[in-house]
Motif scaffolding. Structure first.
Motif, mmCIF file in Angstrom:
data_model
loop_
_atom_site.group_PDB
_atom_site.id
_atom_site.type_symbol
_atom_site.label_atom_id
_atom_site.label_comp_id
_atom_site.label_asym_id
_atom_site.label_seq_id
_atom_site.Cartn_x
_atom_site.Cartn_y
_atom_site.Cartn_z
ATOM 1 N N ALA A 166 19.543 -25.418 -16.704
ATOM 2 C CA ALA A 166 20.461 -25.633 -15.723
ATOM 3 C C ALA A 166 21.760 -26.360 -16.035
ATOM 4 N N ASN A 167 22.877 -25.870 -15.428
ATOM 5 C CA ASN A 167 24.255 -26.391 -15.608
ATOM 6 C C ASN A 167 24.216 -27.717 -14.598
ATOM 7 N N ARG A 168 24.277 -28.726 -15.135
ATOM 8 C CA ARG A 168 24.249 -30.041 -14.331
ATOM 9 C C ARG A 168 25.624 -30.169 -13.578
ATOM 10 N N VAL A 169 26.713 -29.734 -14.223
ATOM 11 C CA VAL A 169 28.086 -29.795 -13.499
ATOM 12 C C VAL A 169 27.959 -29.111 -12.276
ATOM 13 N N PHE A 170 27.256 -27.726 -12.525
ATOM 14 C CA PHE A 170 27.364 -26.837 -11.213
ATOM 15 C C PHE A 170 26.551 -27.608 -10.007
#
Length: 482
Positions: A166-170
């Motif tokens: 997962a892209n945590r910023v997203f």
């Protein structure tokens, strides 16, 4: 065949005071994994464990398929045979999920629904009773073994490409969007008062916040089974219970069943919408032949606009959620859902009063309902619905789902559920990666002659009504002509 190794029987090792290997217990009796046990599992998985392997009993598919009842459930995962009968009631995803696959190969569904395999193996180990006989195929004989192998190879490829990372910023930006909208709505009332224009505008802000909360909790919900950290559990309760006022356990138990057996009677609760609506090809004919006419089903595609669209969220979801919470005494869910109403009474009660605040809550749910109804129904109602055919995982998901064309707006408006095929094949994949894997899934469908359906959004919306109209015609023909 006769067992060569004794085991605890029916998977009840953890049921009555006994512990799983490498497992400790809390005061409430729930198992808690520890780092030492997880390391031992990893060593065993990598072939570094020196513990001698027990001789396992050999089973045929014919024998395994006899254990397909709720009181007698066996599963096959990676050619290993597990008796999950006693464990089923403790399964975090609900006992129905396991019973739906009793007597079958569950390798792909097991891999699809669990993110942390090392932790899950701690629970599987004491349930192991044997393995498939060497002459037996890895899947039931009615399944396309080449398709199964190709899909498993595709998954390995996607794992190597880090598509499950997962892209945590997203997700942080999506959470920030929700919190900003909620805060802005309160600040507007606090600054401008409770006039009509302000009320209309804050209702609009809250509808968007509620809708995006649904999509974000959908992500955390799929990561809530067998996770090492409680972060996903906490986030799902915050998003679904605190921000939306719904039970997480109700959603999980319903939704996981839908994912493992989509559009399959009677295993998918999402298509059990009778007697208000009749969907698919089988249910209308069944009602028609039995002369069942609770409502004039010929007009169900018309009253869908008056009943189905506006009442899904404020009535159906809320009633089902509250019914489960109070009947099953899920006190943690009750506390979280109560915090939803308390928050509204504290922030908006001084401006609208108790009655006005309750009315505002349900106006917002009423306005959100068409959004959620279209997004959740457009990819399933128009697709194939059938009784259990014991298809492989890939075929089951592709035939029951369809996609909506990608665009920036479509992705945002649907929470990336416009990629419903990819979401069903890989439930634990972060949604920002769906568009990257879609070409590979489409290619595999083309190789094996399976339809990969993708359509414009407005066409998908219209197909809901067209499917209901088709089902209504089937009911009419069966009702009046038989």
């Amino acid at each position: 065949m006769k067992l060569e190794v004794k085991h605890a029987g029916n998977g009840r090792l953890a049921g009555k005071g006994q512990q799983h290997p490498g497992e400790t217990r809390q005061a409430n009796g729930k198992p808690v994994t520890n780092e030492r046990s997880e390391d031992s599992v990893k060593q065993e998985a990598n072939g570094k464990c020196n513990v001698p392997r027990k001789i396992l009993n050999m089973y045929s598919w014919q024998e395994i398929q006899r254990h397909n009842r709720e009181a007698d459930q066996w599963l096959v995962i990676n050619r290993k045979v597990y008796d999950v009968t006693g464990w089923a009631r403790r399964h975090p995803g609900g006992h129905q999920v396991l019973s739906h696959y009793a007597g079958e190969d569950a390798t792909d569904v097991f891999r699809a629904m669990h993110l942390k395999l090392d932790i899950v193996r701690l629970y599987l180990k004491p349930l192991l009773i044997g393995e498939l006989a060497p002459e037996e195929p890895s899947q039931e004989r009615n399944k396309n073994s080449q398709l199964v192998e190709d899909f498993q190879e595709l998954r390995r490829t996607l794992e190597a490409m880090n598509m499950f990372k997962a892209n945590r910023v997203f997700f942080f930006l999506h959470l920030a969007q929700i919190l900003i909208l909620e805060t802005l709505a309160w600040l507007m009332v606090w600054h401008f008062g409770n006039g009509w224009l302000v009320t209309i505008f804050i209702s609009f802000l809250l509808v968007i916040s509620q809708g995006q909360s649904s999509f974000l909790q959908h992500d955390t919900g799929h990561l809530s089974m067998f996770t090492k950290s409680k972060w996903n559990h906490l986030m799902q309760k915050f998003l679904l219970s605190h921000l939306k006022g719904l039970s997480t356990k109700w959603w999980n138990y319903q939704h996981f069943q839908h994912h493992v057996k989509p559009n399959i009677y009677p295993k998918d609760p999402d298509i059990n919408v009778g007697p208000l609506f009749l969907v698919g090809d089988l249910q209308p004919v069944k009602y028609g032949k039995k002369k069942i006419k609770y409502i004039d089903y010929e007009k169900q595609h018309l009253y869908f606009y008056m009943v189905g669209i506006p009442l899904l969220m404020p009535v159906y979801f809320n009633v089902k959620s509250m019914q489960l919470m109070y009947c099953q005494r899920y006190w943690d869910d009750i506390a979280w859902v109560s915090s939803f109403y308390i928050r509204y009474f504290i922030t908006l009660g001084p401006f609208y009063g108790i009655f006005g605040t309750i009315l505002l809550i349900y106006v917002v749910k009423f306005l959100e309902s068409p959004w959620m109804t279209y997004v959740t129904q457009m990819s399933h109602i128009p697709m194939k619905m059938s009784r259990e055919e014991h298809r492989d995982w890939f075929s089951t998901q592709v035939l029951a789902t369809c996609n909506v064309e990608q665009s920036f707006f479509n992705d945002w408006f649907t929470g990336h559920l416009n990629f419903q095929i990819e979401h069903h094949l890989f439930p634990t994949m972060p949604r920002h990666n769906y568009h990257k894997v879609a070409p590979l899934v489409r290619s595999l469908c083309a190789k094996h002659g399976l339809p990969y359906v993708s359509k414009p959004m407005l066409e998908a919306f219209g197909d809901i009504v067209r499917a209901l109209k088709k089902s209504a015609a089937l009911w009419r023909d069966a009702y009046y002509k038989t």
